[in-house]
Design a protein around this motif. Structure first.
Motif, short mmCIF file in Angstrom:
data_model
loop_
_atom_site.label_atom_id
_atom_site.label_comp_id
_atom_site.label_asym_id
_atom_site.label_seq_id
_atom_site.Cartn_x
_atom_site.Cartn_y
_atom_site.Cartn_z
N PRO A 1 0.83 -1.22 0.00
CA PRO A 1 0.00 0.00 0.00
C PRO A 1 0.86 1.27 0.00
CG PRO A 1 -0.65 -1.52 1.76
CD PRO A 1 0.70 -1.95 1.28
N ASN B 1 -9.89 7.05 -1.45
CA ASN B 1 -9.86 6.15 -0.30
C ASN B 1 -8.84 5.03 -0.53
OD1 ASN B 1 -10.32 4.60 1.97
ND2 ASN B 1 -12.55 4.51 1.71
N ALA C 1 -6.95 3.41 1.47
CA ALA C 1 -6.99 2.32 2.45
C ALA C 1 -7.97 1.24 1.99
CB ALA C 1 -7.40 2.85 3.82
N GLN C 2 -9.15 1.64 1.59
CA GLN C 2 -10.15 0.69 1.11
C GLN C 2 -9.70 0.03 -0.19
OE1 GLN C 2 -13.46 -0.11 2.60
NE2 GLN C 2 -12.92 -1.80 1.24
N LEU D 1 1.32 2.71 6.06
CA LEU D 1 0.05 2.15 5.61
C LEU D 1 -1.06 3.19 5.78
CD1 LEU D 1 0.21 -1.41 7.26
CD2 LEU D 1 1.01 -0.71 4.99
N PRO D 2 -1.91 3.38 4.77
CA PRO D 2 -3.01 4.33 4.94
C PRO D 2 -3.92 3.90 6.09
CG PRO D 2 -3.27 3.03 2.92
CD PRO D 2 -1.90 2.73 3.45
N LYS D 3 -4.33 4.84 6.91
CA LYS D 3 -5.12 4.53 8.09
C LYS D 3 -6.44 3.87 7.71
CE LYS D 3 -6.76 6.40 12.47
NZ LYS D 3 -6.85 7.58 13.37
N TYR E 1 -6.51 0.71 6.65
CA TYR E 1 -6.16 -0.43 5.81
C TYR E 1 -6.14 -1.73 6.60
CZ TYR E 1 -3.02 -3.56 3.19
OH TYR E 1 -2.45 -4.64 2.56
N GLN F 1 -3.12 2.55 13.19
CA GLN F 1 -4.31 2.22 12.40
C GLN F 1 -5.61 2.58 13.12
OE1 GLN F 1 -4.59 0.67 9.06
NE2 GLN F 1 -2.61 1.71 9.13
#
Length: 477
Positions: free
Chosen positions: A171, A184, A186-187, A224-226, A228, A265
């Motif tokens: 990611p 988005n 993370a999604q 990492l995107p929050k 994820y 996260q």
């Protein structure tokens, strides 16, 4: 009786003769011989002092007196097989439990991050009764055979990918498939893991674990995107698997705001298994696996005893307890936030001055500076990054590179790193990049001058000589 001190050339010759050549040295073309260290500083055989920006193992600082005293005191009293009853191991486990989510209350102590990750795999396989593992691209989880199998960073160069190992995209919102402009990420990245799970099921197989560093390091100092990990854990658990967070590089307050990187996260996220290592013993071999009572119960139920002769021995746990004390007493998490934030600010200021800096990212004292030859294309500047590392060594600053293209200058120094250290690093990088840009400009100008001379000779004295003053230098906007 003191050991004989060899000249640097003798030490290097003996190493080449006696030590496996796959065990590479930093600065292999001109290695540094280090004979002592203190705090964030290393000293060579001539007394030259180097600023250490890469020793994340010596977490609270090289040769910290509290750590060496704890080790000496306990070693003088007792160091025995871990199967004898002793207070240190339970006191240490209790201290660690206080830093973790409530469900992570069972501990297995081992000797290295690789041992911890290998045991985590065994726990996951036993609990789920499944085999398949999902990992992130370019991940590295250790040097044991079982871990080479789940480390794309290694297996892609060796025997290749096993049928039970599945790789999801890393990611990376800077150069990955979903970038910072995605609404988005993370999604979107979590959904790539769901796609992998679906493909596993289509093959008639089942998922045992999703295995990920909380902040991928070898993969390029990735944040990492929050959200994820929360979404990935939902997908993995729905498929009957468990979420393993590898904190070997990033645990024990390196991120500053939290004790563990997975806590970035959000408060609602908890892994099923956490592995830890490098910083635990400040250089002493000490590592651990934390998990739930349910997973531990399944491991016990297989009827095969697990023991580790040295893992959790009295000396190791005394050192581990001392490390926790120093982190708290010296406010090293707070220092990580303050100094790491200052370093990030300084590097981002340099990013506005030097086009070769494509991205600056990090949290606490986990920082990466990504170098590119073209900001639009984000082309990795591998050679330039290597040159920066070499030039910083000449300035007595130790850094290294990472990432799939080795174009990311990484910083994971001891947690006692200071504001002055951060300023020194930023100032030296600015000086080096400025010098590299001038050298590049000079070479370009010289090439164009020579080209103009050739054209004049070919076309006669009436030929137009190139005007180099109006050309755009690739390192300047």
């Amino acid at each position: 009786m003191a050991l004989e001190m060899f000249r640097k050339e003798e030490t290097l010759a003996m190493r080449k003769k006696l030590i496996g050549q796959s065990c590479r040295l930093f600065y292999s073309d001109d290695p540094v011989k280090i004979v002592r260290a203190r705090g964030q500083y290393l000293y060579d055989e001539n007394g030259k002092r180097y600023l250490d920006c890469i020793s994340n193992v010596q977490h609270v600082g090289h040769c910290h007196p509290s750590i060496t005293q704890a080790a000496t005191t306990q070693m003088e009293l007792l160091n025995a097989n871990s199967r004898f009853l002793h207070d240190n191991i339970v006191q240490y486990a209790d201290r660690l439990a206080a830093t973790l989510p409530d469900k992570l209350r069972v501990f297995y102590f081992v000797n290295s991050g690789s041992e911890a990750n290998d045991l985590a795999l065994r726990l996951a396989h036993q609990y789920t009764q499944h085999e398949d593992v999902i990992v992130l691209d370019h991940a590295y989880h250790g040097h044991l055979t079982s871990l080479i199998d789940i480390s794309p960073y290694k297996f892609q160069k060796l025997t290749g990918q096993k049928e039970w190992v599945h790789v999801a995209p890393i990611p990376d919102i800077y150069r990955g498939i979903f970038r910072e402009d995605h609404p988005n990420p993370a999604q979107a990245y979590a959904d790539t893991v769901k796609d992998v799970i679906d493909k596993v099921h289509q093959k008639g197989r089942k998922v045992s674990a999703f295995f990920s560093e909380s902040l991928p390091s070898v993969g390029g100092q990735i944040l990492l995107p929050k959200g994820y990990s929360t979404k990935v854990a939902e997908y993995v658990r729905s498929a009957g698997g468990v979420f393993v967070a590898d904190e070997v590089q990033t645990g024990f307050g390196r991120v500053g705001s939290h004790f563990w990187a997975f806590q970035l996260q959000g408060d609602d996220f908890s892994p099923d298994i956490v592995t830890m290592g490098k910083p635990m013993g400040n250089g002493h071999p000490l590592s651990c696996v934390a998990t739930t009572a349910e997973i531990a119960g399944a491991f016990t139920a297989n009827g095969v005893e697990y023991f580790n002769t040295f893992g959790g021995n009295p000396v190791s746990c005394a050192i581990g307890l001392a490390v926790l004390d120093v982190i708290e007493k010296e406010d090293l998490r707070g220092n990580s936030s303050r100094v790491g934030g200052h370093l990030l600010d300084r590097l981002r200021q340099l990013q506005t001055k030097h086009p070769i800096i494509g991205d600056v990212r990090g949290v606490g004292l986990f920082v990466g500076l990504e170098m590119v030859t073209d900001k639009e294309q984000r082309t990795p500047a591998t050679d330039a990054a290597a040159q920066v590392v070499r030039r910083l060594k000449e300035e007595y600053i130790c850094v290294s590179t990472d990432g799939p293209w080795e174009n990311i200058v990484k910083f994971k120094p001891p947690m006692c790193f200071s504001m002055e250290d951060a300023d020194l690093v930023a100032d030296r990088i600015h000086h080096i990049l400025t010098d590299m840009e001038r050298s590049h400009q000079k070479l370009d100008s010289e090439d164009l001058r020579l080209t103009g001379v050739i054209l004049e000779e070919d076309k006669g004295r009436n030929a137009e000589v190139f005007n180099t003053t109006n050309l755009t230098d690739p390192y300047h906007n």
